[in-house]
Design an enzyme around this catalytic site. Structure first.
Site, PDB file in Angstrom:
ATOM      1  N   HIS A 143     -52.022  11.206  -4.063  1.00 53.70           N
ATOM      2  CA  HIS A 143     -53.951  12.169  -3.794  1.00 53.70           C
ATOM      3  C   HIS A 143     -54.966  11.179  -3.452  1.00 53.70           C
ATOM      4  CE1 HIS A 143     -55.966  15.799  -3.198  1.00 53.70           C
ATOM      5  NE2 HIS A 143     -55.055  16.559  -3.416  1.00 53.70           N
ATOM      6  N   ASP A 354     -39.159  19.871  11.165  1.00 57.90           N
ATOM      7  CA  ASP A 354     -37.126  20.333  11.173  1.00 57.90           C
ATOM      8  C   ASP A 354     -36.581  18.756  11.841  1.00 57.90           C
ATOM      9  OD1 ASP A 354     -35.032  20.931  12.882  1.00 57.90           O
ATOM     10  OD2 ASP A 354     -35.320  21.881  14.669  1.00 57.90           O
TER      11      ASP A 354
END
Length: 407
Positions: A143, A354
């Protein structure tokens, strides 16, 4: 690019856990051996555009327990794990409203690491899991190097490369244009015990909100507040917050807190849309349980809106770039209910990932998000909808379900 200096915007995330998300796909109709090799190759090519994710954290000591941090873009690489779960189907994961425990195993093996472990462990870890009729692609990222927007910027870019694109549609911006004093980059080295929010064993449940339901909530909140400035997300946050009180109407003297992050990319010119790093600022709101119960949805949503409005862009910048001190963490006062903390955003382009065989059918967060009161908000597979994953006690989740079903 050889080095990326971390600034206070990045360093303040040391005390929270890595970002983890899993995308679930139906069967890609490819031999898994060739699929795995294809994903490795495309990941390697994608990392060319994101050199910090293939690097390691470096702590530079400054004496008296002080250190500053940077990312050595040394091409040490990301971690890649190939796992197999032949008895698990896509429906086993996405149909139950309570998230099955098996989902925890889809995140990379080092996903229990803290952000500090990035000094000797990969900044990015990936796991691809074969299912009986599908595949799960999961990422765990440090993070201090990425926030949610940067995380999904990389994920969608990787999917572009996987679809045989020669380049990516949005190049990351690494420049730390904001001039932060060198001494503000230095912090006292904290201990893991002081700064790690340990995952719990509490259950997580998924709540789905359709586009129509969200429109109703927004209209109701604005009508009750006598305004037109309340957003869909503000109305939803208010709705979720009120649902944690249950439907019994019992009033107590406890105080309830709501926490979330304000994004800086659209607020500060030093953070362009493609900025790669942390550009979020945490805020919190506390209200007594009796006031939450007495008020309406619009009243609560308006308080959230006012909290955001109170934080001017310049004030956020000045406060976020102050010197940090991790040596101690204040204890929560008595009489405070477990806070509701909103994480992630429905604006991230999750379903654009995708990889060449169709869009994902669902998203699930990793086990580091199993912290009481944490709510992970994401867009739904259905256009315009929003899914939320909530971690709470079973009693609270049941009360939330009752409330959300009846309101």
């Amino acid at each position: 690019m050889s080095r990326l200096d971390l600034n206070p915007w990045d360093i303040r995330t040391f005390h929270i856990n890595p970002i983890q998300s899993s995308l679930i796909f139906h069967n890609p109709n490819l031999e898994f051996e060739s699929l795995i090799q294809h994903l490795k190759n495309s990941l390697s090519r994608a990392l060319d555009f994101f050199p910090p994710l293939a690097g390691r954290l470096v702590a530079t000591p400054h004496g008296e327990g002080m250190a500053s941090f940077s990312v050595d873009c040394n091409n040490a690489g990301a971690d890649f794990t190939h796992a197999v779960a032949p008895a698990v189907s896509v429906s086993d994961i996405i149909e139950p409203s309570f998230i099955p425990e098996i989902v925890d195993s889809f995140t990379p093996a080092n996903s229990g690491a803290t952000n500090f472990d990035g000094i000797w462990k990969p900044v990015l870890a990936v796991q691809v899991t074969e299912l009986a009729d599908g595949v799960v692609i999961a990422c765990s990222a440090n993070h201090t190097v990425v926030d949610g927007a940067s995380f999904w910027h990389f994920f969608t870019s990787w999917s572009e490369i996987s679809r045989a694109s020669e380049s990516i549609s949005k190049s990351p911006v690494f420049d730390r244009a904001s001039a932060v004093a060198e001494e503000n980059r230095q912090i006292h080295l904290p201990t893991v015990e002081q700064n790690l929010i340990a995952p719990s064993q509490l259950p997580m449940k998924v709540f789905h909100f359709s586009k129509e339901k969200l429109g109703q909530l927004k209209a109701k909140a604005n009508s009750e507040a006598g305004t037109d400035k309340l957003s869909t997300l503000q109305a939803l946050m208010a709705h979720l917050w009120r649902s944690t009180l249950g439907s019994s109407g019992d009033s107590t003297t406890r105080t309830h807190a709501l926490g979330f992050a304000i994004g800086a990319r659209s607020r500060l010119p030093c953070f362009p849309d493609a900025y790669f790093g942390n550009a979020i600022y945490p805020v919190a709101l506390a209200i007594s349980e009796s006031d939450l119960l007495k008020g309406e949805l619009g009243t609560t949503a308006l308080k959230i809106n006012q909290l955001i409005s109170q934080h001017s862009n310049e004030a956020i910048k000045c406060d976020a770039e102050k010197k940090l001190d991790f040596r101690s963490r204040p204890n929560a006062p008595s009489g405070i209910a477990p806070p509701l903390v909103i994480s992630s955003s429905p604006h991230f382009r999750v379903y654009d990932c995708d990889f060449g065989w169709g869009k994902p059918v669902a998203i699930r967060s990793g086990k580091t998000y199993k912290v009481e009161g944490l709510v992970v908000v994401s867009s739904a597979a259905e256009p315009g909808g929003i899914d939320v994953e909530v971690c709470f006690t079973e009693d609270t989740l049941k009360a939330m379900e009752d409330y959300l079903t009846s309101h």
